[in-house]
Design a protein around this motif. Structure first.
Motif, PDB file in Angstrom:
ATOM      1  N   LYS A  17       0.816  -1.214   0.000  1.00  0.00           N
ATOM      2  CA  LYS A  17       0.000   0.000   0.000  1.00  0.00           C
ATOM      3  C   LYS A  17       0.848   1.261   0.000  1.00  0.00           C
ATOM      4  O   LYS A  17       0.475   2.276  -0.590  1.00  0.00           O
ATOM      5  CB  LYS A  17      -0.961   0.001   1.197  1.00  0.00           C
ATOM      6  CG  LYS A  17      -0.298  -0.065   2.568  1.00  0.00           C
ATOM      7  CD  LYS A  17      -1.363  -0.056   3.643  1.00  0.00           C
ATOM      8  CE  LYS A  17      -0.789   0.034   5.047  1.00  0.00           C
ATOM      9  NZ  LYS A  17       0.018  -1.144   5.449  1.00  0.00           N
ATOM     10  N   ILE A  21       0.306   4.718  -2.095  1.00  0.00           N
ATOM     11  CA  ILE A  21       0.161   6.050  -1.491  1.00  0.00           C
ATOM     12  C   ILE A  21       1.216   6.996  -2.067  1.00  0.00           C
ATOM     13  O   ILE A  21       0.918   8.144  -2.419  1.00  0.00           O
ATOM     14  CB  ILE A  21       0.290   5.975   0.047  1.00  0.00           C
ATOM     15  CG1 ILE A  21      -0.864   5.132   0.617  1.00  0.00           C
ATOM     16  CG2 ILE A  21       0.300   7.359   0.670  1.00  0.00           C
ATOM     17  CD1 ILE A  21      -0.740   4.836   2.096  1.00  0.00           C
ATOM     18  N   TYR A  52      -8.124   3.779   4.331  1.00  0.00           N
ATOM     19  CA  TYR A  52      -9.054   2.941   3.579  1.00  0.00           C
ATOM     20  C   TYR A  52     -10.450   3.232   4.082  1.00  0.00           C
ATOM     21  O   TYR A  52     -10.715   3.216   5.281  1.00  0.00           O
ATOM     22  CB  TYR A  52      -8.718   1.464   3.787  1.00  0.00           C
ATOM     23  CG  TYR A  52      -9.629   0.534   3.034  1.00  0.00           C
ATOM     24  CD1 TYR A  52      -9.418   0.295   1.680  1.00  0.00           C
ATOM     25  CD2 TYR A  52     -10.706  -0.087   3.659  1.00  0.00           C
ATOM     26  CE1 TYR A  52     -10.255  -0.548   0.974  1.00  0.00           C
ATOM     27  CE2 TYR A  52     -11.556  -0.921   2.955  1.00  0.00           C
ATOM     28  CZ  TYR A  52     -11.332  -1.158   1.619  1.00  0.00           C
ATOM     29  OH  TYR A  52     -12.170  -1.974   0.918  1.00  0.00           O
ATOM     30  N   ALA A  58      -9.414   3.972  -1.132  1.00  0.00           N
ATOM     31  CA  ALA A  58      -8.576   4.577  -0.102  1.00  0.00           C
ATOM     32  C   ALA A  58      -8.374   6.041  -0.469  1.00  0.00           C
ATOM     33  O   ALA A  58      -8.307   6.383  -1.655  1.00  0.00           O
ATOM     34  CB  ALA A  58      -7.233   3.867   0.002  1.00  0.00           C
ATOM     35  N   ALA A  96      -7.910  -2.185  -2.034  1.00  0.00           N
ATOM     36  CA  ALA A  96      -8.266  -0.935  -2.698  1.00  0.00           C
ATOM     37  C   ALA A  96      -7.949  -1.046  -4.184  1.00  0.00           C
ATOM     38  O   ALA A  96      -6.850  -1.450  -4.553  1.00  0.00           O
ATOM     39  CB  ALA A  96      -7.514   0.237  -2.091  1.00  0.00           C
ATOM     40  N   VAL A  99      -7.371   4.595  -5.576  1.00  0.00           N
ATOM     41  CA  VAL A  99      -6.748   5.372  -4.511  1.00  0.00           C
ATOM     42  C   VAL A  99      -6.821   6.856  -4.902  1.00  0.00           C
ATOM     43  O   VAL A  99      -6.335   7.244  -5.958  1.00  0.00           O
ATOM     44  CB  VAL A  99      -5.288   4.941  -4.297  1.00  0.00           C
ATOM     45  CG1 VAL A  99      -4.584   5.893  -3.351  1.00  0.00           C
ATOM     46  CG2 VAL A  99      -5.236   3.515  -3.751  1.00  0.00           C
TER      47      VAL A  99
END
Lengths: 146, 600
Positions: A17, A21, A52, A58, A96, A99
């Motif tokens: 993740k 991000i 999330y 997310a 997810a 995003v």
């Protein structure tokens, strides 16, 4: 404000993740919305409280203190067809596929965010976003609810 | 200084209706407007005491230019701003300041009283307006609505302030001045303080002092070499006594700030500093009046007087203006006023019940907090709460993203349910403020912090902001429709009647499940597989479905391939051993829910 093509990246693949991000944050940096330090704040915020929000969505964003790194309001979108896991524990999945990176000053983003929320409330709609083949398709989909 | 604000809100929250609490509320509201601005009053007070021309200790006409604008514009605007903020936060604050401008313009007296009226009134107007219209605004138009509604209301209020409130306040202060003039004319000098003290507390001290007493005093001093009229308003005794009483018997910030105020008041001569203490506890005006009357009576008895106006009303200025041989008379008057004011103020403060009230409210709060915490664990639902809630706030860490989305969703749900009178907003947790009848929605991780900030509110904790079943519960509770049963029914009851879809599937050989799609549908299919997996997990089936594209399909007997009807033909042409189920839609499909029961 609205979502623009250069703030959207389709068909990405990430194993963790944090990379997702970072990618969402990098789009914000590349488009002059935030300084690079903001991305670290996004990562930190996600560690404190997961960004999330359910329905395969997310919305990584910085902490309140990181507002100083924001130059202008912006929302980026990363599409991850294969999904990336946002859950910390193995027993429950928080996958997810979309995003949204968020940098916000003065609540200028609220109308876009409100659109996103209403649209993504239906998982079928998130599926449409996850399947979108062009940036324009994404923009048109989110416009539908306005 | 925010303590006072909180106190106001706590009191409002309790909705007690006795006159005593109403008076207290009024007092706290007044001081709530003044206390945060004390520093501005001190800045102005020092400027005046030090640099005023003439009369300052270091007269300086350049610096003295600051004095009037600060007194006439800055201080009233700040008071109006804070007054508006007490009622409706930032929005109310801005309106309060705009409305206050209306009463300032054209007034010759400093418009503290007008500001204390227009500030909260402005905040109240915009709050009521928002309650009526905010939830009817289409998403995306909130910003334009907010700016223009506030702008237009502000304009109207400024005009009202200028044309209606301003003349009223000016009339009021003229009345006080006339009262003083009349009392002097009938030679009942000590009674003049009955007008002077209240007028001072409402910041009309300069209107009374410089407007009436000083001109008359100068006349008298011209004839007699001294005048008692200079002492009537500038006597620091009444204020000093009250401040000393606060030093000993006050509580909280009023006690801790009192000693500093004594110095500014008594030596600096800035009387304004003690007015807020009276506004906080309006009954203290009685000791002030008694002290003023006895001080003036002593002055008269001993033949006191000043050579010229003592401005500011510092003990030093008074001594400097005292004619030779007048020291005993002047000091006695100040001293007696101080003693009288101190004794009566101390009596009032000592027997002040509100201290116990505070304690009581605190205890009540703790109990409520405990009850709330318990309620949280069971469920947020209680039949009694729906008629109490009149505002819902979503709180998240930064107030930027998740809470805004959650708020949008709930707003939408409420609208669909026909509930339009409850505003739904979002903030950062640290900006949460206690307000009556509030429902706060937070993510699990932040609920504790939210309870800390708003112990009196009802708290609902959600796992995720996007699709929490809690939203429906909230809507239901607000509808007072407590038939909660249908909520739980939605996904659990799946009948086991044989579905034609699965009739020719041999479930015993299934060891792998794959969701098959074309490359452009990878995203949605990943999601479908993930949802399917979480359903599998709920019934403890040890299978993991995965997403594959047409090219990746493995043709083996233990494979169960799930795909869409449009892709079924292609897939059947491609595989021979694997079993295939085709449905019209992979997401949220009832047939797939049934499939789970078969896999078990």
């Amino acid at each position: 404000m609205e979502l623009t093509k250069n703030m959207i990246m389709l068909n990405q693949h990430y194993d963790i993740k944090e990379d997702a991000i970072r990618a969402a944050g990098k789009l914000l940096v590349d488009n002059g919305c935030v300084e690079p330090d903001y991305v670290d704040a996004m990562l930190k915020r996600n560690e404190d409280v997961s960004t999330y929000i359910g329905n395969f969505i997310a919305i990584p964003h910085g902490t309140g203190e990181a507002k100083k790194y924001i130059k202008k309001t912006g929302i980026s979108l990363i599409q991850i067809p294969k999904g990336v896991e946002f859950s910390e524990d193995k027993s429950s999945s928080k996958l997810a596929t979309i995003v949204f990176g968020i940098a916000a000053l003065n609540n200028e983003h609220l109308d876009v965010l409100s659109q996103i929320a209403l649209f993504c409330n239906k998982v079928e709609n998130v599926a449409k976003l996850a399947d979108a083949q062009t940036e324009q398709e994404v923009i048109d989909l989110l416009k539908e609810v306005a | 200084m925010s303590q006072e604000n909180i106190a106001v809100e706590q009191v409002t929250a309790k909705k007690k209706s006795s006159i005593k609490t109403k008076v207290q509320r009024f007092g706290t509201a007044l001081s709530g407007m003044i206390m945060p601005n004390i520093s501005a009053i001190i800045a102005w007070g020092f400027l005046t005491a030090l640099f005023m021309v003439p009369g300052g200790w270091f007269p300086n006409s350049h610096i003295a230019e600051l004095i009037n604008p600060m007194l006439h514009y800055l201080l009233p605007l700040l008071i109006g701003y804070v007054g508006g903020r007490m009622v409706d936060d930032e929005r109310g604050a801005v309106i309060g300041a705009i409305a206050t401008t209306g009463v300032i313009v054209g007034a010759k007296v400093p418009m503290f009283l007008g500001a204390m009226i227009m500030g909260p009134f402005g905040g109240w107007c915009i709050k009521k307006f928002d309650q009526l219209f905010l939830d009817k605004i289409k998403a995306g138009f909130e910003m334009i609505y907010k700016n223009f509604s506030a702008g237009i209301i502000g304009m109207i209020l400024a005009i009202i302030g200028q044309s209606i409130v301003n003349p009223l306040v000016v009339g009021g202060s003229n009345l006080a001045a006339k009262g003083v003039a009349w009392i002097i004319s009938v030679h009942l000098l000590p009674l003049a303080n009955i007008f002077i003290e209240p007028a001072k507390v409402l910041f009309l001290n300069n209107a009374v002092g410089n407007g009436i007493l000083v001109p008359l005093g100068i006349q008298q001093a011209g004839q007699l070499g001294k005048s008692i009229l200079f002492l009537l308003e500038s006597n620091p005794g009444p204020g000093l006594g009250i401040l000393l009483a606060f030093c000993l018997y006050g509580k909280g910030s009023s006690k801790s700030s009192a000693p500093g105020s004594v110095i500014i008041h008594f030596l600096g001569g800035v009387h304004e500093i003690y007015f807020p203490y009276i506004l906080m506890k309006p009954v203290l005006i009685i000791p002030a009046i008694l002290a003023g009357v006895s001080g003036t009576f002593t002055f008269q008895l001993l033949g006191a007087g000043l050579k010229a106006a003592a401005s500011p009303g510092s003990i030093i200025a008074i001594l400097l203006m005292t004619p030779k041989g007048g020291y005993v008379a002047n000091i006695s008057g100040v001293l007696i006023a101080t003693v009288v004011s101190f004794v009566f103020s101390a009596l009032i403060l000592k027997h002040d019940k509100s201290m116990d009230d505070d304690l009581e409210t605190k205890q009540e709060q703790v109990q409520q907090m405990k009850a709330e915490a318990k309620g949280l664990k069971t469920a947020a639902s209680s039949a009694a709460f729906s008629d109490k809630i009149n505002q819902i706030i979503f709180a998240c860490d930064a107030g930027m993203g998740s809470s805004a989305m959650g708020a949008s969703l709930l707003r939408d749900k409420l609208k669909k349910a026909g509930i339009t009178n409850i505003p739904v907003t979002n903030v950062a947790v640290r900006d949460l403020k206690p307000e009556p009848n509030l429902l706060v929605v937070t993510q699990k991780e932040l609920t504790d912090r939210a309870i800390e900030k708003t112990p009196d509110a009802t708290h609902v904790s959600v796992g995720n902001f996007m699709n929490s079943p809690r939203y429906d519960e909230i809507v239901q509770m607000l509808q007072e429709d407590m038939s909660k049963s249908d909520l739980n029914e939605t996904n659990s009851k799946v009948d086991k009647s044989v579905s034609a879809l699965f009739s020719d599937i041999d479930f015993s050989r299934v060891h792998e499940v794959s969701f098959v799609c074309e490359p452009q549908n990878i995203g949605s299919t990943t999601m479908a597989a993930n949802l399917f997996n979480s359903e599998l997990k709920k019934v403890e089936i040890n299978l993991v479905a995965k997403q594959v594209t047409l090219e990746e399909v493995q043709d083996s007997p233990e494979q169960l391939l799930i795909t869409t009807i449009s892709l079924e033909k292609k897939l059947r042409n491609q595989v021979s051993k694997a079993q295939i189920i085709a449905v019209d839609n992979l997401l949220n499909n009832e047939d797939l829910q049934k499939l789970i029961l078969y896999l078990k």
